[in-house]
Scaffold this motif. Structure first.
Motif, mmCIF file in Angstrom:
data_model
loop_
_atom_site.group_PDB
_atom_site.id
_atom_site.type_symbol
_atom_site.label_atom_id
_atom_site.label_comp_id
_atom_site.label_asym_id
_atom_site.label_seq_id
_atom_site.Cartn_x
_atom_site.Cartn_y
_atom_site.Cartn_z
ATOM 1 N N MET A 1 0.939 -1.179 -0.013
ATOM 2 C CA MET A 1 0.029 -0.144 0.123
ATOM 3 C C MET A 1 1.057 0.961 -0.026
ATOM 4 O O MET A 1 1.773 1.393 0.876
ATOM 5 N N ILE A 2 0.686 2.249 -0.879
ATOM 6 C CA ILE A 2 1.419 3.559 -1.093
ATOM 7 C C ILE A 2 0.376 4.572 -0.574
ATOM 8 O O ILE A 2 -0.856 4.592 -1.080
ATOM 9 N N THR A 3 0.807 5.413 0.572
ATOM 10 C CA THR A 3 -0.132 6.368 0.860
ATOM 11 C C THR A 3 0.369 7.733 0.134
ATOM 12 O O THR A 3 1.485 8.215 0.348
ATOM 13 N N LYS A 8 -4.858 6.451 -0.283
ATOM 14 C CA LYS A 8 -4.094 5.100 -0.178
ATOM 15 C C LYS A 8 -4.371 4.185 -1.197
ATOM 16 O O LYS A 8 -5.612 3.968 -1.835
ATOM 17 N N ILE A 9 -3.318 3.751 -1.984
ATOM 18 C CA ILE A 9 -3.483 2.872 -3.141
ATOM 19 C C ILE A 9 -2.879 1.459 -2.810
ATOM 20 O O ILE A 9 -1.753 1.481 -2.123
ATOM 21 N N THR A 10 -3.540 0.451 -2.982
ATOM 22 C CA THR A 10 -2.695 -0.864 -2.682
ATOM 23 C C THR A 10 -2.347 -1.332 -4.175
ATOM 24 O O THR A 10 -2.955 -1.346 -5.153
ATOM 25 N N ILE A 11 -1.043 -1.644 -4.004
ATOM 26 C CA ILE A 11 -0.367 -1.673 -5.340
ATOM 27 C C ILE A 11 0.169 -3.182 -5.331
ATOM 28 O O ILE A 11 -0.094 -3.989 -6.391
ATOM 29 N N LEU A 12 0.458 -3.871 -4.202
ATOM 30 C CA LEU A 12 0.809 -5.177 -4.070
ATOM 31 C C LEU A 12 -0.184 -5.812 -3.014
ATOM 32 O O LEU A 12 -0.291 -5.160 -2.113
ATOM 33 N N PRO A 30 2.551 -7.787 -16.932
ATOM 34 C CA PRO A 30 2.015 -6.641 -17.940
ATOM 35 C C PRO A 30 2.691 -5.416 -17.227
ATOM 36 O O PRO A 30 2.871 -5.242 -15.752
ATOM 37 N N SER A 31 2.937 -4.378 -18.025
ATOM 38 C CA SER A 31 3.177 -3.184 -17.356
ATOM 39 C C SER A 31 2.278 -2.675 -16.267
ATOM 40 O O SER A 31 1.008 -2.710 -16.582
ATOM 41 N N GLY A 32 2.660 -1.991 -15.213
ATOM 42 C CA GLY A 32 1.790 -1.494 -14.247
ATOM 43 C C GLY A 32 1.134 -2.735 -13.314
ATOM 44 O O GLY A 32 0.368 -2.505 -12.434
ATOM 45 N N SER A 33 1.699 -4.096 -13.394
ATOM 46 C CA SER A 33 1.340 -5.156 -12.548
ATOM 47 C C SER A 33 1.687 -5.156 -11.126
ATOM 48 O O SER A 33 1.315 -5.847 -10.432
ATOM 49 N N GLY A 34 3.132 -4.320 -11.019
ATOM 50 C CA GLY A 34 3.666 -3.895 -9.759
ATOM 51 C C GLY A 34 5.060 -4.892 -9.549
ATOM 52 O O GLY A 34 5.665 -4.695 -8.594
ATOM 53 N N LYS A 35 5.811 -5.102 -10.829
ATOM 54 C CA LYS A 35 6.918 -5.396 -10.869
ATOM 55 C C LYS A 35 7.996 -4.870 -10.122
ATOM 56 O O LYS A 35 8.773 -5.358 -9.292
ATOM 57 N N SER A 36 8.117 -3.502 -10.794
ATOM 58 C CA SER A 36 9.115 -2.790 -10.113
ATOM 59 C C SER A 36 8.796 -2.464 -8.577
ATOM 60 O O SER A 36 9.791 -2.616 -7.955
ATOM 61 N N THR A 37 7.444 -2.237 -8.257
ATOM 62 C CA THR A 37 7.290 -2.044 -6.697
ATOM 63 C C THR A 37 7.884 -3.302 -5.986
ATOM 64 O O THR A 37 8.552 -3.126 -4.955
ATOM 65 N N LEU A 38 7.454 -4.514 -6.438
ATOM 66 C CA LEU A 38 8.130 -5.761 -5.736
ATOM 67 C C LEU A 38 9.598 -5.758 -5.590
ATOM 68 O O LEU A 38 10.089 -5.984 -4.660
HETATM 69 N N1 LIG Z 1 4.562 5.894 -5.483
HETATM 70 C C1 LIG Z 1 3.559 5.755 -6.196
HETATM 71 N N2 LIG Z 1 2.322 6.408 -6.128
HETATM 72 C C2 LIG Z 1 1.339 5.919 -6.776
HETATM 73 N N3 LIG Z 1 1.114 5.053 -7.706
HETATM 74 C C3 LIG Z 1 2.321 4.207 -7.887
HETATM 75 C C4 LIG Z 1 3.425 4.476 -7.139
HETATM 76 N N4 LIG Z 1 4.324 3.511 -7.556
HETATM 77 C C5 LIG Z 1 3.805 2.786 -8.449
HETATM 78 N N5 LIG Z 1 2.518 3.044 -8.590
HETATM 79 C C6 LIG Z 1 1.319 2.146 -9.236
HETATM 80 O O1 LIG Z 1 1.635 0.909 -9.167
HETATM 81 C C7 LIG Z 1 1.390 0.046 -10.192
HETATM 82 C C8 LIG Z 1 2.467 -0.710 -10.449
HETATM 83 O O2 LIG Z 1 3.722 -0.097 -10.789
HETATM 84 P P1 LIG Z 1 5.119 -0.726 -11.107
HETATM 85 O O3 LIG Z 1 5.387 -1.508 -9.947
HETATM 86 O O4 LIG Z 1 5.860 0.445 -11.424
HETATM 87 O O5 LIG Z 1 4.697 -1.518 -12.175
HETATM 88 P P2 LIG Z 1 5.510 -2.547 -13.249
HETATM 89 O O6 LIG Z 1 6.762 -2.170 -13.007
HETATM 90 O O7 LIG Z 1 4.878 -3.891 -13.624
HETATM 91 O O8 LIG Z 1 5.319 -1.669 -14.594
HETATM 92 C C9 LIG Z 1 1.056 1.040 -11.379
HETATM 93 O O9 LIG Z 1 -0.396 1.269 -11.547
HETATM 94 C C10 LIG Z 1 1.919 2.600 -10.984
HETATM 95 O O10 LIG Z 1 1.163 3.670 -11.456
#
Ligand SMILES: Nc1ncnc2c1ncn2[C@@H]1O[C@H](COP(=O)(O)OP(=O)(O)O)[C@@H](O)[C@H]1O
Ligand SMILES: [Mg+2]
Length: 225
Positions: A1-3, A8-12, A30-38
């Motif tokens: 979750m990112i605040t 608050k947005i749940t990303i993973l 796919p793009s936006g699935s949360g890979k980089s966040t993970l």
């Molecule tokens: N700091 C942030 N604030 C808001 N949304 C975010 C933030 N970081 C990532 N996101 C959102 O989280 C989702 C996953 O992002 P990301 O991990 O970059 O995906 P990927 O690497 O798979 O393309 C996307 O919808 C992105 O827009």
């Protein structure tokens, strides 16, 4: 979750998995699935709002940014999609710089040899004196892998390292990363290329921040990170 400031947005969500030591493990989705966040969770750049991350048997605890940077320097080598080599430095100097920035404990007189050995591991020793602009994309990415190896981290993390390469070069870079598992490296490889993902030891498929599939092609080792 990112605040964020407004919400608050749940990303993973509900993410549980183990990466076998000395494997090449792909994170696919796919793009936006949360890979980089993970990946950012695994390197301590981002922190989970709940749950734990165990790295080589040790829980990744909250530390100061300084401590975290030092920990990262010793434990993970990072390879980027766009290589991020310093354009004014030769291949050899780019690897040497990693030893300098990583405050390598090796005696300084051995740094050159260490850098050449890293370049040799990625079959780039003969290009040691070339500038990045004198190398192909695949060759630049191999230099970037050598740089990630400089401080001998147990884990190499690569975020879409072949996303910018043609298929043949992408497979060549993947082969080199696969070979590093023989040198006790664990490779975490983010890709949206299913072809490459199918060649990994194990992996997972993310969609909308959730694991939709775990892939274990020929998992044998009982040891896990
Ligand atoms: N700091 C942030 N604030 C808001 N949304 C975010 C933030 N970081 C990532 N996101 C959102 O989280 C989702 C996953 O992002 P990301 O991990 O970059 O995906 P990927 O690497 O798979 O393309 C996307 O919808 C992105 O827009
Ligand atoms: Mg990404």
């Amino acid at each position: 979750m990112i605040t964020t400031r407004t919400q608050k947005i749940t990303i993973l969500d509900d993410i549980t998995f183990a990466i076998p030591a000395r494997s090449i493990f792909t994170i696919n989705g796919p793009s936006g699935s949360g890979k980089s966040t993970l990946l950012n969770m695994l390197t301590g750049i981002d922190r989970p709002s709940s749950g734990r991350i165990i790295f080589a048997g040790e829980e990744l605890r909250v530390r100061s940014e300084n401590q975290l940077a030092r920990w990262r320097g010793q434990h993970v080598g990072i390879v980027f999609q766009f290589f991020q080599l310093i354009p004014t430095l030769t291949a050899l100097e780019n690897v040497l710089l990693a030893l300098e920035l990583g405050k390598s404990k090796l005696p300084r007189r051995s740094w050159r040899l260490r850098s050449l050995q890293c370049l040799d591991l990625v079959e780039m020793e003969q290009y040691a004196q070339r500038l990045p602009s004198e190398l192909s994309g695949g060759q630049q990415q191999r230099v970037a892998i050598a740089r990630a190896l400089a401080n001998d981290p147990p884990v190499i993390i690569a975020d879409e390292p072949t996303g910018n390469l043609d298929s043949q070069m992408a497979h060549a870079v993947f082969d080199i990363l696969t070979r590093l598992t023989q040198y006790d490296k664990t490779i975490i490889y983010v890709t949206h290329d299913l072809d490459l993902a199918s060649r990994a030891t194990a992996g997972l498929l993310l969609r909308d921040g959730r694991i939709v599939q775990q892939l274990h092609t020929h998992l044998t080792s009982g040891e896990q990170r």
